[in-house]
Scaffold this motif. Structure first.
Motif, short mmCIF file in Angstrom:
data_model
loop_
_atom_site.label_atom_id
_atom_site.label_comp_id
_atom_site.label_asym_id
_atom_site.label_seq_id
_atom_site.Cartn_x
_atom_site.Cartn_y
_atom_site.Cartn_z
N ASP A 24 -5.70 2.02 -4.38
CA ASP A 24 -7.16 1.89 -4.18
C ASP A 24 -7.84 3.20 -3.80
O ASP A 24 -8.94 3.20 -3.28
N LYS A 25 -7.15 4.30 -4.06
CA LYS A 25 -7.84 5.59 -3.89
C LYS A 25 -8.34 6.04 -5.27
O LYS A 25 -9.06 5.30 -5.92
N ILE A 83 -2.74 10.71 8.24
CA ILE A 83 -3.63 10.27 7.17
C ILE A 83 -4.87 9.59 7.72
O ILE A 83 -5.88 9.47 7.08
N VAL A 131 4.82 16.08 0.96
CA VAL A 131 3.69 15.19 1.26
C VAL A 131 2.42 15.92 0.88
O VAL A 131 2.17 17.03 1.36
N HIS A 132 1.64 15.30 0.01
CA HIS A 132 0.36 15.91 -0.37
C HIS A 132 -0.55 15.93 0.85
O HIS A 132 -0.75 14.90 1.49
N GLY A 163 -0.15 10.63 -2.07
CA GLY A 163 -1.40 10.16 -1.46
C GLY A 163 -2.24 9.48 -2.50
O GLY A 163 -1.98 8.35 -2.89
N SER A 164 -3.24 10.21 -3.03
CA SER A 164 -4.17 9.62 -4.00
C SER A 164 -3.57 9.49 -5.39
O SER A 164 -3.82 8.51 -6.07
N ASP A 205 5.20 12.18 -1.78
CA ASP A 205 4.12 11.27 -1.42
C ASP A 205 2.83 11.94 -1.89
O ASP A 205 2.35 12.89 -1.30
N SER A 265 -3.50 15.87 1.34
CA SER A 265 -4.68 14.99 1.24
C SER A 265 -5.91 15.50 1.96
O SER A 265 -6.77 16.13 1.38
N SER A 299 -1.34 5.66 -3.85
CA SER A 299 -2.16 4.48 -3.51
C SER A 299 -2.79 3.85 -4.74
O SER A 299 -3.16 4.56 -5.67
N ASN A 313 0.86 -1.19 0.00
CA ASN A 313 0.00 0.00 0.00
C ASN A 313 0.89 1.24 0.00
O ASN A 313 2.12 1.11 0.01
N ASN A 314 0.29 2.41 -0.01
CA ASN A 314 1.12 3.61 -0.09
C ASN A 314 1.89 3.85 1.21
O ASN A 314 2.98 4.41 1.20
N ALA A 315 1.32 3.43 2.33
CA ALA A 315 2.05 3.55 3.60
C ALA A 315 3.36 2.77 3.50
O ALA A 315 4.42 3.24 3.92
C1 LIG Z 1 -3.64 7.70 1.95
C2 LIG Z 1 -2.29 8.25 2.10
C3 LIG Z 1 -1.24 7.45 2.52
C4 LIG Z 1 -1.44 6.00 2.87
O1 LIG Z 1 -1.84 5.28 1.74
P1 LIG Z 1 -2.45 3.78 1.89
O2 LIG Z 1 -2.57 3.30 0.50
O3 LIG Z 1 -3.73 3.94 2.61
O4 LIG Z 1 -1.46 3.00 2.68
C5 LIG Z 1 0.01 8.01 2.62
N1 LIG Z 1 0.21 9.31 2.33
C6 LIG Z 1 -0.78 10.14 1.92
C7 LIG Z 1 -0.47 11.57 1.62
C8 LIG Z 1 -2.07 9.63 1.78
O5 LIG Z 1 -3.06 10.43 1.37
#
Ligand SMILES: *Cc1c(COP(=O)(O)O)cnc(C)c1O
Length: 472
Positions: A297-298, A183, A228-229, A263-264, A261, A231, A295, A155-157
């Motif tokens: 799945d966003k 997040i 870092v976005h 995020g979406s 990063d 979000s 990510s 995942n993105n994390a």
């Molecule tokens: C959602 C998000 C994450 C985490 O992503 P996952 O796919 O839920 O692990 C990390 N950084 C930002 C900026 C996000 O919006």
């Protein structure tokens, strides 16, 4: 009848209950379906329940047929999956608690095939040698983002953790104070940095961070420049952040990699779809990012995954980190991801076939017309204790994407005639217990059912009979 110890009639009636062994012998079909152990436990529990009811002086049906039916019902109920499909009428398209993006059919088919069959997951079919699992999506990610190389993780994390741990362990990473976001759950940038083994250097202020803040933070120990976005929140008013291009040129000047990063991170231009602007992965690469993470799945509308794209030598370093093995993407998600990415080669096909994009762009008039069709049917099912009306509403994109900007939608609003809070909570609970649970949103003494994500109307109408029964 309350004091059963002195009630000989109850003790006598207990004796008329059939023995467990007798019931087992006479239930060959139940035995085949549930097995000896499970059926025995269920029969004992069923008999214990009957004894309690006899003790309370309640009338009971202790025939073998009735006991078998009750035990069979209980076993079926206990066997219902914990993880089950629901209808997302919450008004949030990408709801983390409801599993985020739904996959397009082509991805579901690919996922099933990968589940059912052996595959060339890590086998190069051209030379028969061992391959990397990432090859199945790498060239697609490069094509769609303009990056040189790419990899994928769970995942993105995991993507952020892997990038930080690989490129900055034991060293410093300056991040703007306006981007030290949480997040949701326990994913907070400062804590992830710490777990990745790097030292966060906070720069700028909450609302304003300038290029000179980055310049002044750079030391011999600086490993990365990171953006870092934000979000899930928005800074408004007297604010300033450094554009990606400026950070990219500072990164090039100093020889320090620039990581974003996202995020979406979308793969299509949301503004061209009439949606709120979102940063695209391709724009971040074009602006000079050395590495981006986002990510699966966003907004992408695919399976849970973290996509990482950027410079070849950085991707190679990430792939060589021993943590990569612990964070790798599983084959089912990988199979689905390949199909989802293929759809993006033709944006109008992506729009048509990806449930996430389809639902996000669904016209309000469409949703309102559906509300007109469904209101009388729902009204009939919940009458006379509840009334149903139609209201314009605003759906949210969800999953941290632009919480401020909303999509015009339409809701069925259900409220108790007597206006009580407990009646409302009862209704929400009844909806959650339907064969296909319906998840709405409680707000201002009303249950709001936002129809934006109800693509298959029949799945809703099929629940109405069970709903009417539960309301009666
Ligand atoms: C959602 C998000 C994450 C985490 O992503 P996952 O796919 O839920 O692990 C990390 N950084 C930002 C900026 C996000 O919006």
């Amino acid at each position: 009848m309350a004091d059963t110890e002195h009630d000989p009639s109850a003790a006598t009636r207990h004796r008329h209950l059939p023995a467990v062994d007798t019931l087992l012998r006479q239930s060959p079909e139940l035995l085949a379906r549930w097995g000896h152990q499970q059926l025995t436990v269920a029969l004992r529990a069923g008999l214990a329940l009957l004894r309690q009811r006899i003790d309370r002086g309640e009338p009971v049906d202790a025939t073998i047929g009735s006991i078998q039916r009750n035990v069979a019902d209980q076993l079926e109920a206990d066997n219902r999956n914990s993880l089950q499909a629901v209808l997302n009428l919450s008004g949030t398209v990408l709801h983390t608690n409801l599993g985020r993006a739904c996959l397009p059919e082509s991805a579901v088919a690919a996922l099933c095939s990968a589940a059912r069959n052996p595959s060339n997951l890590e086998l190069d079919l051209s030379d028969g040698k061992r391959g990397r699992r990432e090859v199945h999506v790498e060239s697609l990610i490069c094509e769609l983002t303009g990056a040189e190389a790419a990899t994928v993780v769970n995942n993105n994390a995991a993507a952020v953790l892997l990038a930080l741990n690989t490129l900055a362990m034991g060293r410093q990473v300056p991040v703007s104070r306006g981007e030290l976001v949480e997040i949701g759950g326990s994913f907070r940038i400062p804590e992830v940095m710490q777990r990745a083994g790097c030292t966060l250097v906070e720069i700028g202020s909450t609302n304003r961070t300038h290029l000179r803040d980055y310049e002044q933070a750079i030391t011999g120990e600086t490993a990365l420049l990171m953006k870092v976005h934000a979000s899930n929140y928005r800074l408004e008013g007297f604010t300033s952040e450094v554009p990606e291009q400026e950070l990219a040129s500072l990164a090039r000047k100093t020889g320090i990699p620039f990581v974003i990063d996202l995020g979406s991170g979308s793969l299509v231009d949301f503004a061209s779809l009439g949606l709120p602007q979102e940063p695209t992965a391709a724009a971040a690469i074009a602006n000079g990012a050395d590495l981006i993470t986002f990510s699966g799945d966003k907004l992408l509308g695919g399976p849970q995954a973290g996509l990482i794209a950027g410079r070849r030598e950085l991707i190679a370093q990430l792939d060589a980190n021993p943590l990569k093995r612990a964070l790798r993407l599983d084959k089912l998600a990988l199979a689905a991801m390949e199909e989802v990415l293929k759809l993006y080669r033709n944006p109008s096909a992506a729009l048509d076939q990806l449930p996430t994009l389809r639902q996000l762009t669904r016209p309000q008039a469409d949703i309102a017309a559906q509300a007109e069709r469904l209101a009388p049917l729902l009204s009939e099912a919940v009458a006379p204790d509840y009334r149903v009306s139609i209201a314009a509403s605003a759906s949210q994109i969800g999953s941290g994407a632009l919480p401020v900007e909303c999509l015009p939608s339409a809701c069925l609003c259900v409220s108790p005639q007597a206006g009580s809070d407990s009646a409302l909570r009862h209704l929400a609970a009844v909806l959650r217990r339907l064969p296909l649970p319906i998840i709405g949103r409680l707000q201002n003494g009303t249950l709001w059912l936002d129809l934006r994500c109800l693509e298959d109307e029949q799945r809703f109408t099929e629940q109405l009979e069970a709903l009417a029964e539960a309301m009666a």
